[in-house]
Design a protein around this motif. Structure first.
Motif, PDB file in Angstrom:
ATOM      1  N   ARG A  20      -5.331  -1.633  18.011  1.00 51.73           N
ATOM      2  CA  ARG A  20      -5.606  -0.382  17.283  1.00 51.73           C
ATOM      3  C   ARG A  20      -4.331   0.448  17.137  1.00 51.73           C
ATOM      4  O   ARG A  20      -4.059   1.006  16.069  1.00 51.73           O
ATOM      5  CB  ARG A  20      -6.689   0.425  17.993  1.00 51.73           C
ATOM      6  CG  ARG A  20      -8.101  -0.099  17.753  1.00 51.73           C
ATOM      7  CD  ARG A  20      -9.167   0.881  18.229  1.00 51.73           C
ATOM      8  NE  ARG A  20      -9.038   1.187  19.650  1.00 51.73           N
ATOM      9  CZ  ARG A  20      -9.612   0.485  20.624  1.00 51.73           C
ATOM     10  NH1 ARG A  20     -10.370  -0.552  20.326  1.00 51.73           N
ATOM     11  NH2 ARG A  20      -9.448   0.842  21.887  1.00 51.73           N
ATOM     12  N   HIS A  21      -3.551   0.536  18.213  1.00 48.47           N
ATOM     13  CA  HIS A  21      -2.288   1.292  18.136  1.00 48.47           C
ATOM     14  C   HIS A  21      -1.374   0.699  17.077  1.00 48.47           C
ATOM     15  O   HIS A  21      -0.816   1.430  16.248  1.00 48.47           O
ATOM     16  CB  HIS A  21      -1.575   1.292  19.496  1.00 48.47           C
ATOM     17  CG  HIS A  21      -0.126   1.669  19.402  1.00 48.47           C
ATOM     18  ND1 HIS A  21       0.289   2.963  19.201  1.00 48.47           N
ATOM     19  CD2 HIS A  21       1.013   0.912  19.445  1.00 48.47           C
ATOM     20  CE1 HIS A  21       1.622   2.991  19.134  1.00 48.47           C
ATOM     21  NE2 HIS A  21       2.072   1.750  19.278  1.00 48.47           N
ATOM     22  N   TYR A  22      -1.190  -0.617  17.107  1.00 47.22           N
ATOM     23  CA  TYR A  22      -0.225  -1.254  16.221  1.00 47.22           C
ATOM     24  C   TYR A  22      -0.648  -1.169  14.756  1.00 47.22           C
ATOM     25  O   TYR A  22       0.192  -1.010  13.874  1.00 47.22           O
ATOM     26  CB  TYR A  22       0.001  -2.712  16.630  1.00 47.22           C
ATOM     27  CG  TYR A  22       1.282  -3.263  16.063  1.00 47.22           C
ATOM     28  CD1 TYR A  22       2.502  -2.980  16.676  1.00 47.22           C
ATOM     29  CD2 TYR A  22       1.293  -4.036  14.919  1.00 47.22           C
ATOM     30  CE1 TYR A  22       3.690  -3.460  16.147  1.00 47.22           C
ATOM     31  CE2 TYR A  22       2.475  -4.522  14.387  1.00 47.22           C
ATOM     32  CZ  TYR A  22       3.669  -4.227  15.011  1.00 47.22           C
ATOM     33  OH  TYR A  22       4.849  -4.704  14.477  1.00 47.22           O
ATOM     34  N   LEU A  23      -1.943  -1.250  14.497  1.00 44.27           N
ATOM     35  CA  LEU A  23      -2.415  -1.179  13.120  1.00 44.27           C
ATOM     36  C   LEU A  23      -2.734   0.246  12.704  1.00 44.27           C
ATOM     37  O   LEU A  23      -2.097   0.794  11.803  1.00 44.27           O
ATOM     38  CB  LEU A  23      -3.647  -2.073  12.936  1.00 44.27           C
ATOM     39  CG  LEU A  23      -3.380  -3.533  12.611  1.00 44.27           C
ATOM     40  CD1 LEU A  23      -2.727  -4.258  13.750  1.00 44.27           C
ATOM     41  CD2 LEU A  23      -4.660  -4.207  12.189  1.00 44.27           C
ATOM     42  N   TRP A  24      -3.697   0.829  13.323  1.00 44.86           N
ATOM     43  CA  TRP A  24      -4.269   2.083  12.847  1.00 44.86           C
ATOM     44  C   TRP A  24      -3.573   3.326  13.387  1.00 44.86           C
ATOM     45  O   TRP A  24      -3.457   4.329  12.679  1.00 44.86           O
ATOM     46  CB  TRP A  24      -5.755   2.135  13.175  1.00 44.86           C
ATOM     47  CG  TRP A  24      -6.472   0.938  12.649  1.00 44.86           C
ATOM     48  CD1 TRP A  24      -6.927  -0.130  13.364  1.00 44.86           C
ATOM     49  CD2 TRP A  24      -6.796   0.670  11.283  1.00 44.86           C
ATOM     50  NE1 TRP A  24      -7.509  -1.045  12.522  1.00 44.86           N
ATOM     51  CE2 TRP A  24      -7.454  -0.583  11.241  1.00 44.86           C
ATOM     52  CE3 TRP A  24      -6.602   1.360  10.092  1.00 44.86           C
ATOM     53  CZ2 TRP A  24      -7.916  -1.144  10.056  1.00 44.86           C
ATOM     54  CZ3 TRP A  24      -7.066   0.796   8.912  1.00 44.86           C
ATOM     55  CH2 TRP A  24      -7.714  -0.443   8.905  1.00 44.86           C
ATOM     56  N   GLY A  25      -3.106   3.281  14.608  1.00 43.97           N
ATOM     57  CA  GLY A  25      -2.514   4.473  15.212  1.00 43.97           C
ATOM     58  C   GLY A  25      -1.082   4.743  14.792  1.00 43.97           C
ATOM     59  O   GLY A  25      -0.634   5.887  14.767  1.00 43.97           O
ATOM     60  N   SER A  26      -0.350   3.704  14.444  1.00 46.37           N
ATOM     61  CA  SER A  26       1.077   3.861  14.148  1.00 46.37           C
ATOM     62  C   SER A  26       1.487   3.305  12.792  1.00 46.37           C
ATOM     63  O   SER A  26       2.589   3.594  12.331  1.00 46.37           O
ATOM     64  CB  SER A  26       1.901   3.151  15.219  1.00 46.37           C
ATOM     65  OG  SER A  26       1.653   1.748  15.143  1.00 46.37           O
ATOM     66  N   ASP A  27       0.656   2.489  12.192  1.00 47.25           N
ATOM     67  CA  ASP A  27       0.988   1.795  10.935  1.00 47.25           C
ATOM     68  C   ASP A  27       2.223   0.901  11.075  1.00 47.25           C
ATOM     69  O   ASP A  27       2.854   0.543  10.089  1.00 47.25           O
ATOM     70  CB  ASP A  27       1.197   2.773   9.770  1.00 47.25           C
ATOM     71  CG  ASP A  27      -0.105   3.292   9.210  1.00 47.25           C
ATOM     72  OD1 ASP A  27      -1.027   2.487   8.973  1.00 47.25           O
ATOM     73  OD2 ASP A  27      -0.209   4.525   9.019  1.00 47.25           O
ATOM     74  N   LEU A  28       2.558   0.516  12.296  1.00 49.22           N
ATOM     75  CA  LEU A  28       3.703  -0.376  12.503  1.00 49.22           C
ATOM     76  C   LEU A  28       3.501  -1.719  11.816  1.00 49.22           C
ATOM     77  O   LEU A  28       4.470  -2.371  11.428  1.00 49.22           O
ATOM     78  CB  LEU A  28       3.957  -0.572  13.998  1.00 49.22           C
ATOM     79  CG  LEU A  28       4.559   0.631  14.718  1.00 49.22           C
ATOM     80  CD1 LEU A  28       4.417   0.481  16.228  1.00 49.22           C
ATOM     81  CD2 LEU A  28       6.012   0.816  14.320  1.00 49.22           C
ATOM     82  N   VAL A  29       2.261  -2.113  11.659  1.00 53.93           N
ATOM     83  CA  VAL A  29       1.962  -3.385  11.004  1.00 53.93           C
ATOM     84  C   VAL A  29       2.558  -3.439   9.593  1.00 53.93           C
ATOM     85  O   VAL A  29       2.955  -4.496   9.128  1.00 53.93           O
ATOM     86  CB  VAL A  29       0.437  -3.656  10.984  1.00 53.93           C
ATOM     87  CG1 VAL A  29      -0.298  -2.639  10.139  1.00 53.93           C
ATOM     88  CG2 VAL A  29       0.134  -5.057  10.505  1.00 53.93           C
ATOM     89  N   ALA A  30       2.658  -2.303   8.934  1.00 57.36           N
ATOM     90  CA  ALA A  30       3.154  -2.261   7.553  1.00 57.36           C
ATOM     91  C   ALA A  30       4.644  -2.574   7.459  1.00 57.36           C
ATOM     92  O   ALA A  30       5.138  -2.912   6.380  1.00 57.36           O
ATOM     93  CB  ALA A  30       2.872  -0.897   6.930  1.00 57.36           C
TER      94      ALA A  30
END
Length: 172
Positions: A20-30
């Protein structure tokens, strides 16, 4: 480990919190593709490997969460690469199951005859992180101190006894 990039705690709840942090909480996935080859810190990569390896997090869960992220926020090269690398992970797991301990034989599963050094001093320098090659040495010291290495550290080390097995697997 207090000097590791992240304080890994076991269990599904911790794994899902990281996802959740990596995708939704920080948008680092982008921006994963641009930063995935970093070597220091907790956010240059997903850092999901320990939870995936221990079965605390399913690759399907990661895949479906990335698909949801793509539908709701953005789909780009970075989101593609995360799902692609999940596929590669599963390929290598299946390959290892198929070939068993032969993946660790000197010639790999195919039994290739390759030049091999059995110089104990070379092995000791490699294991101690004192080869004189800064990237190799930094990664080996990281492994000694934290018990882990970055993905680029594993893949990029075309030197040392361990590289033979990795490259044999990649070429299979």
């Amino acid at each position: 480990n207090p000097i590791a990039a992240l304080a890994f705690k076991g269990g599904e709840a911790e794994a899902l919190a990281r996802l959740r942090h990596y995708l939704w909480g920080s948008d680092l996935v982008a921006t994963y593709f641009e930063r995935r080859n970093g070597m220091l810190g907790g956010d240059y990569s997903t850092k999901l490997a320990p939870w995936l390896a221990m079965g605390c997090l399913s690759p399907r869960t990661v895949y479906h969460e990335v698909q949801l992220y793509e539908a709701q926020r953005t789909a780009n090269k970075s989101t593609y690469w995360i799902t692609f690398e999940l596929l590669c992970r599963d390929f290598f797991r299946a390959y290892a199951l198929k070939h068993g301990s032969r993946i660790f034989h000197a010639g790999g599963p195919a039994g290739l005859r390759l030049p091999w050094s059995s110089d104990p001093e070379l092995w000791e320098r490699w294991a101690a992180g004192s080869t004189g090659m800064p990237l190799v040495d930094a990664n080996m010291r990281e492994l000694q101190q934290t018990g882990a290495r970055s993905g680029i550290g594993v893949q990029g080390l075309g030197y040392g006894p361990q590289s033979r097995h990795y490259h044999l697997l990649c070429e299979a």
